[in-house]
Scaffold this active site. Structure first.
Site, PDB file in Angstrom:
ATOM      1  N   TYR A  54       0.827  -1.204   0.000  1.00 34.85           N
ATOM      2  CA  TYR A  54       0.000   0.000   0.000  1.00 34.85           C
ATOM      3  C   TYR A  54       0.865   1.260   0.000  1.00 34.85           C
ATOM      4  O   TYR A  54       1.379   1.709   1.017  1.00 34.85           O
ATOM      5  CB  TYR A  54      -0.926   0.018   1.214  1.00 34.85           C
ATOM      6  CG  TYR A  54      -1.828  -1.189   1.352  1.00 34.85           C
ATOM      7  CD1 TYR A  54      -2.191  -1.950   0.236  1.00 34.85           C
ATOM      8  CD2 TYR A  54      -2.321  -1.582   2.598  1.00 34.85           C
ATOM      9  CE1 TYR A  54      -3.013  -3.063   0.363  1.00 34.85           C
ATOM     10  CE2 TYR A  54      -3.149  -2.681   2.722  1.00 34.85           C
ATOM     11  CZ  TYR A  54      -3.491  -3.428   1.616  1.00 34.85           C
ATOM     12  OH  TYR A  54      -4.305  -4.524   1.748  1.00 34.85           O
ATOM     13  N   HIS A 139       0.148 -12.332   1.442  1.00 31.72           N
ATOM     14  CA  HIS A 139      -0.617 -11.358   0.667  1.00 31.72           C
ATOM     15  C   HIS A 139      -0.742 -11.782  -0.798  1.00 31.72           C
ATOM     16  O   HIS A 139       0.255 -11.845  -1.514  1.00 31.72           O
ATOM     17  CB  HIS A 139       0.076  -9.994   0.757  1.00 31.72           C
ATOM     18  CG  HIS A 139      -0.796  -8.848   0.378  1.00 31.72           C
ATOM     19  ND1 HIS A 139      -0.344  -7.557   0.261  1.00 31.72           N
ATOM     20  CD2 HIS A 139      -2.131  -8.787   0.087  1.00 31.72           C
ATOM     21  CE1 HIS A 139      -1.340  -6.749  -0.060  1.00 31.72           C
ATOM     22  NE2 HIS A 139      -2.432  -7.478  -0.186  1.00 31.72           N
TER      23      HIS A 139
END
Length: 329
Positions: A54, A139
């Site tokens: 992010y 992830h």
């Protein structure tokens, strides 16, 4: 607060997803990011989720700074592994191709090896300014299943056994591989994004029943399917792309039903996700204090049973879809 799996890590029913704090699609300044986290704290949110992906680490840095003066024992934080950040020699552009309005100071390298997991986690701790995180997720291992299951997962299991992290899991935008993690490993939690919503209940077929059977917790992300269920309109996004006309129509019909019953589509979307007994927390992404406050208010709002009846009667939800006033079998 709910306890994840059979461990000791607790999460609040509503969590803050910090991807927007990493300049997801558009820029957010530091002060706005800190105000969003402050608002979350004031609303009782005690679970915060981030990732190196992010904003190429920006989300982690901002979240760590915003929480720095909070008592460490009073909140739960999760980050993710599998994308290692490697600095580039020369910055030549931005990161918008990967969805973030930040300079492309690093490149992401897929790495689910044991060494890669530890390296990535160490770098995350440095950016967060913490000596530990509570939850670590693998992830998006969609295209790296072999390495994730045979190297990445055992590495996380070892970190948990050593007490470096309290809970381990996987976070993905699909249900099938998360179901495999539930059935074939000893994860505490899975983060399922966008696959258990008013528009997509694919997680209901196997993932959620498997989680209940195994005592594995589920965190739901993407309750608004990236925007369509928050504010259905012609330019709304669904799973981060232009919403198809058919889904836009369904969302608009749901919104009209919510208004007829004195509630909002946002409240219904959050209530739907939170009601399933396998679900420990629902993550909402917010980029401002006002958005955080709205999400908290919607999460706390009552949604009349007549609304769910209308959705079933009109075919907007299948007749056997569990709704908040019922407990799924």
């Amino acid at each position: 607060m709910s306890t994840l799996g059979t461990g000791r890590v607790e999460v609040s029913g509503l969590g803050l997803g910090a991807a927007p704090l990493g300049n997801l699609f558009t820029e957010v300044d530091d002060e706005q990011a800190y105000q969003a986290v402050d608002a979350a704290w004031q609303q009782g949110i005690r679970y915060f989720d981030t990732a190196p992906h992010y904003g190429i680490g920006l989300s982690e840095r901002r979240l760590g700074a915003a929480l720095r003066d909070r008592p460490r024992s009073q909140y739960t934080i999760s980050t993710k592994v599998g994308r290692r950040l490697e600095p580039v020699e020369q910055v030549t552009g931005d990161d918008l191709a990967d969805g973030f309005a930040v300079p492309a100071t690093s490149r992401r390298v897929w790495d689910f090896t044991a060494d890669g997991i530890r390296c990535t986690l160490d770098a995350s701790l440095e950016r967060l300014g913490l000596d530990r995180v509570d939850i670590v997720y693998l992830h998006d291992p969609d295209d790296h299943a072999e390495q994730a299951f045979h190297e990445g997962y055992p590495a996380l299991e070892k970190l948990r056994a050593e007490g470096v992290v309290g809970a381990i899991g996987a976070g993905m935008n699909q249900a099938a591989m998360l179901t495999r993690f539930i059935r074939d490993t000893d994860v505490d939690v899975v983060l399922c994004a966008g696959r258990y919503t008013l528009l997509d209940q694919s997680a209901l077929a196997e993932l959620l029943p498997s989680a209940l059977a195994r005592g594995t917790s589920v965190v739901i992300g993407g309750a608004f399917n990236s925007g369509l269920l928050a504010d259905p309109k012609p330019d709304a996004t669904y799973n981060y792309t232009q919403a198809p006309a058919e889904l836009l129509d369904r969302a608009l019909r749901m919104k009209a039903a919510a208004q007829r019953h004195g509630t909002t589509l946002r409240a219904a979307a959050l209530a739907f996700c939170a009601a399933h007994p396998a679900v420990a927390s629902v993550l909402v992404g917010a980029r401002s204090a006002a958005e955080v406050q709205d999400c908290a208010e919607q999460f706390a709002a009552d949604v009349p049973g007549a609304f769910w009846e209308e959705l079933r009667d009109t075919g907007l939800l299948a007749a056997d879809t569990p709704v908040p006033e019922e407990e799924p079998s």
